[in-house]
Enzyme design. Structure first.
Site, mmCIF file in Angstrom:
data_model
loop_
_atom_site.group_PDB
_atom_site.id
_atom_site.type_symbol
_atom_site.label_atom_id
_atom_site.label_comp_id
_atom_site.label_asym_id
_atom_site.label_seq_id
_atom_site.Cartn_x
_atom_site.Cartn_y
_atom_site.Cartn_z
ATOM 1 N N ASP A 57 0.841 -1.198 0.000
ATOM 2 C CA ASP A 57 0.000 0.000 0.000
ATOM 3 C C ASP A 57 0.875 1.245 0.000
ATOM 4 O O ASP A 57 1.643 1.478 0.938
ATOM 5 C CB ASP A 57 -0.902 -0.005 1.241
ATOM 6 C CG ASP A 57 -1.771 1.243 1.335
ATOM 7 O OD1 ASP A 57 -2.951 1.170 0.953
ATOM 8 O OD2 ASP A 57 -1.263 2.292 1.794
ATOM 9 N N TYR A 62 2.901 10.068 -0.560
ATOM 10 C CA TYR A 62 4.026 9.488 0.186
ATOM 11 C C TYR A 62 5.354 9.761 -0.506
ATOM 12 O O TYR A 62 6.412 9.671 0.116
ATOM 13 C CB TYR A 62 3.866 7.977 0.361
ATOM 14 C CG TYR A 62 2.662 7.521 1.128
ATOM 15 C CD1 TYR A 62 1.849 8.416 1.833
ATOM 16 C CD2 TYR A 62 2.310 6.174 1.152
ATOM 17 C CE1 TYR A 62 0.735 7.984 2.516
ATOM 18 C CE2 TYR A 62 1.204 5.729 1.856
ATOM 19 C CZ TYR A 62 0.409 6.632 2.526
ATOM 20 O OH TYR A 62 -0.701 6.183 3.201
ATOM 21 N N LYS A 87 -3.002 5.798 -3.946
ATOM 22 C CA LYS A 87 -4.080 6.733 -3.607
ATOM 23 C C LYS A 87 -3.887 8.073 -4.313
ATOM 24 O O LYS A 87 -2.755 8.525 -4.508
ATOM 25 C CB LYS A 87 -4.119 6.963 -2.089
ATOM 26 C CG LYS A 87 -4.115 5.694 -1.265
ATOM 27 C CD LYS A 87 -4.111 6.000 0.233
ATOM 28 C CE LYS A 87 -3.716 4.788 1.037
ATOM 29 N NZ LYS A 87 -2.266 4.485 0.962
ATOM 30 N N HIS A 120 -7.793 9.614 -1.378
ATOM 31 C CA HIS A 120 -7.079 9.622 -0.099
ATOM 32 C C HIS A 120 -7.875 10.258 1.045
ATOM 33 O O HIS A 120 -7.874 9.757 2.161
ATOM 34 C CB HIS A 120 -5.727 10.329 -0.266
ATOM 35 C CG HIS A 120 -4.676 9.835 0.671
ATOM 36 N ND1 HIS A 120 -3.339 9.793 0.342
ATOM 37 C CD2 HIS A 120 -4.746 9.347 1.930
ATOM 38 C CE1 HIS A 120 -2.648 9.309 1.354
ATOM 39 N NE2 HIS A 120 -3.476 9.050 2.330
ATOM 40 N N LEU A 202 -1.512 0.249 14.656
ATOM 41 C CA LEU A 202 -0.900 0.167 15.979
ATOM 42 C C LEU A 202 -0.880 1.536 16.663
ATOM 43 O O LEU A 202 -0.187 1.723 17.653
ATOM 44 C CB LEU A 202 0.526 -0.374 15.870
ATOM 45 C CG LEU A 202 0.675 -1.698 15.103
ATOM 46 C CD1 LEU A 202 2.150 -2.066 14.956
ATOM 47 C CD2 LEU A 202 -0.096 -2.811 15.797
ATOM 48 N N ILE A 240 -2.629 -2.878 7.318
ATOM 49 C CA ILE A 240 -1.391 -2.598 6.578
ATOM 50 C C ILE A 240 -0.329 -1.989 7.497
ATOM 51 O O ILE A 240 -0.024 -0.800 7.394
ATOM 52 C CB ILE A 240 -1.657 -1.679 5.367
ATOM 53 C CG1 ILE A 240 -2.575 -0.494 5.768
ATOM 54 C CG2 ILE A 240 -2.263 -2.450 4.220
ATOM 55 C CD1 ILE A 240 -2.641 0.596 4.707
ATOM 56 N N LYS A 242 3.240 -0.824 8.993
ATOM 57 C CA LYS A 242 4.448 -0.310 8.359
ATOM 58 C C LYS A 242 5.644 -0.550 9.262
ATOM 59 O O LYS A 242 5.551 -0.394 10.484
ATOM 60 C CB LYS A 242 4.306 1.184 8.108
ATOM 61 C CG LYS A 242 5.520 1.832 7.452
ATOM 62 C CD LYS A 242 5.668 3.279 7.865
ATOM 63 C CE LYS A 242 6.430 3.416 9.172
ATOM 64 N NZ LYS A 242 6.704 4.799 9.560
ATOM 65 N N SER A 243 6.767 -0.928 8.686
ATOM 66 C CA SER A 243 8.028 -0.999 9.398
ATOM 67 C C SER A 243 9.142 -0.993 8.369
ATOM 68 O O SER A 243 8.947 -1.419 7.232
ATOM 69 C CB SER A 243 8.116 -2.261 10.268
ATOM 70 O OG SER A 243 9.379 -2.311 10.923
ATOM 71 N N VAL A 244 10.310 -0.509 8.759
ATOM 72 C CA VAL A 244 11.476 -0.613 7.883
ATOM 73 C C VAL A 244 12.494 -1.588 8.468
ATOM 74 O O VAL A 244 13.566 -1.771 7.910
ATOM 75 C CB VAL A 244 12.140 0.768 7.651
ATOM 76 C CG1 VAL A 244 11.198 1.689 6.888
ATOM 77 C CG2 VAL A 244 12.564 1.412 8.969
ATOM 78 N N ARG A 248 11.024 -6.847 12.405
ATOM 79 C CA ARG A 248 9.656 -6.451 12.747
ATOM 80 C C ARG A 248 8.700 -6.718 11.591
ATOM 81 O O ARG A 248 7.539 -7.069 11.801
ATOM 82 C CB ARG A 248 9.626 -4.977 13.145
ATOM 83 C CG ARG A 248 8.352 -4.586 13.899
ATOM 84 C CD ARG A 248 8.545 -3.293 14.667
ATOM 85 N NE ARG A 248 9.531 -3.426 15.714
ATOM 86 C CZ ARG A 248 10.492 -2.523 15.989
ATOM 87 N NH1 ARG A 248 10.575 -1.421 15.266
ATOM 88 N NH2 ARG A 248 11.348 -2.711 16.967
ATOM 89 N N ASN A 252 5.469 -8.934 12.257
ATOM 90 C CA ASN A 252 4.103 -8.485 11.960
ATOM 91 C C ASN A 252 3.377 -9.495 11.085
ATOM 92 O O ASN A 252 2.190 -9.778 11.295
ATOM 93 C CB ASN A 252 4.142 -7.116 11.278
ATOM 94 C CG ASN A 252 4.521 -5.988 12.223
ATOM 95 O OD1 ASN A 252 4.502 -6.152 13.438
ATOM 96 N ND2 ASN A 252 4.874 -4.847 11.672
#
Length: 285
Positions: A57, A62, A87, A120, A202, A240, A242-244, A248, A252
């Protein structure tokens, strides 16, 4: 003499799928790239795809559609096995400008089609989302997107789209987490066959330390994030995170294997506190 066996890699978790109101299926757990800089997005998305995510997503605002598209192209995964969402940003609302913005997003992603295209925000003061929706319907009819939907729409915004008598949005992506459960929005969506997708599932980490969550996580041997994501999945929402961080990202995804009890879900349901972390759709223009 027997040869030593090589340890097998852990099995990739099986992500459940949901069926949209037009028959298209979407993985219930996807990977979000909100606030990930474009130069970091390729690596993050590559890590997610390697871990087993198949739904990504992104969004025009972004600024990382290029990095997302690069990771998809380099992954070697068949396009039909991926679900890509992007979006339309607020400044591009309106019929003709929507069509131009969609072309721009496709070019940046390096794709011929997307699987889901979302408005959006409703930006009600501009009052352009009905014209925008008509452009979305054209893109859908032309097969350039497999499904169309909205993001951050309240019931009154959704009702105006329904009153057009055309395509019903497949998805409404809204902020949703234990402290903001969006029950009225979800109920309206369920009544009209619109799936709810949770962004900021989260609460940007704000609910991870809640004692109710941490107690359940400790008992199950899971992370607090896994407990919350499983709670979303059990409620029938698309989610959805998010993490980099690769560890993690994998953790998830493993939330699909966590098993909550009815009592666990009820305890998390009781945490609803109007704890919005983002802007309210009625006021964001």
């Amino acid at each position: 003499m027997t040869s030593p066996t090589t340890p097998s890699a852990p099995a990739t978790p099986t992500v459940p799928a949901l069926t949209l109101n037009n028959g298209v299926t979407i993985p219930q757990l996807g990977f979000g790239v909100f606030q990930v800089p474009d130069d970091e997005t390729t690596e993050a998305v590559a890590s997610a795809l390697e871990a087993g995510y198949r739904s990504i997503d992104t969004a025009a605002i972004y600024g990382n559609e290029v990095g997302t598209g690069r990771a998809i192209a380099e992954s070697g995964i068949a396009r039909d096995d991926l679900f890509v969402t992007t979006k339309l940003w607020n400044a591009d609302q309106g019929y003709d400008s929507t069509l131009r913005a969609f072309d721009d997003s496709l070019e940046k992603l390096g794709l011929d089609t997307v699987d889901l295209y979302l408005i959006h925000w409703p930006t009600p003061a501009k009052d352009l989302y009905l014209d925008t929706w008509r452009a979305f319907e054209r893109l859908y009819a032309e097969g350039r997107t497999r499904a169309i939907g909205v993001s951050n729409f309240e019931p009154e915004h959704l009702q105006r789209i329904l009153d057009l008598g055309g395509t019903v949005p497949a998805v409404n992506q809204v902020e949703a987490h234990p402290a903001l459960q969006q029950r009225a929005v979800q109920a309206f969506g369920a009544e009209h066959g619109i799936l709810t997708e949770a962004w900021s599932p989260l609460a940007q980490g704000a609910v991870l330390g809640d004692p109710t969550i941490t107690d359940i996580a400790t008992r199950l041997g899971a992370t607090p994030a896994q407990v919350i994501l499983r709670w979303h999945l059990d409620a029938g929402r698309i989610v959805i995170p998010k993490s980099v961080t690769p560890t993690r990202i994998r953790e998830n995804l493993a939330s699909v294997d966590v098993q909550l009890t009815v009592e666990d879900r009820a305890a998390i349901d009781a945490l609803d506190a109007d704890g919005r972390t983002g802007p309210h759709p009625a006021d964001f223009n």
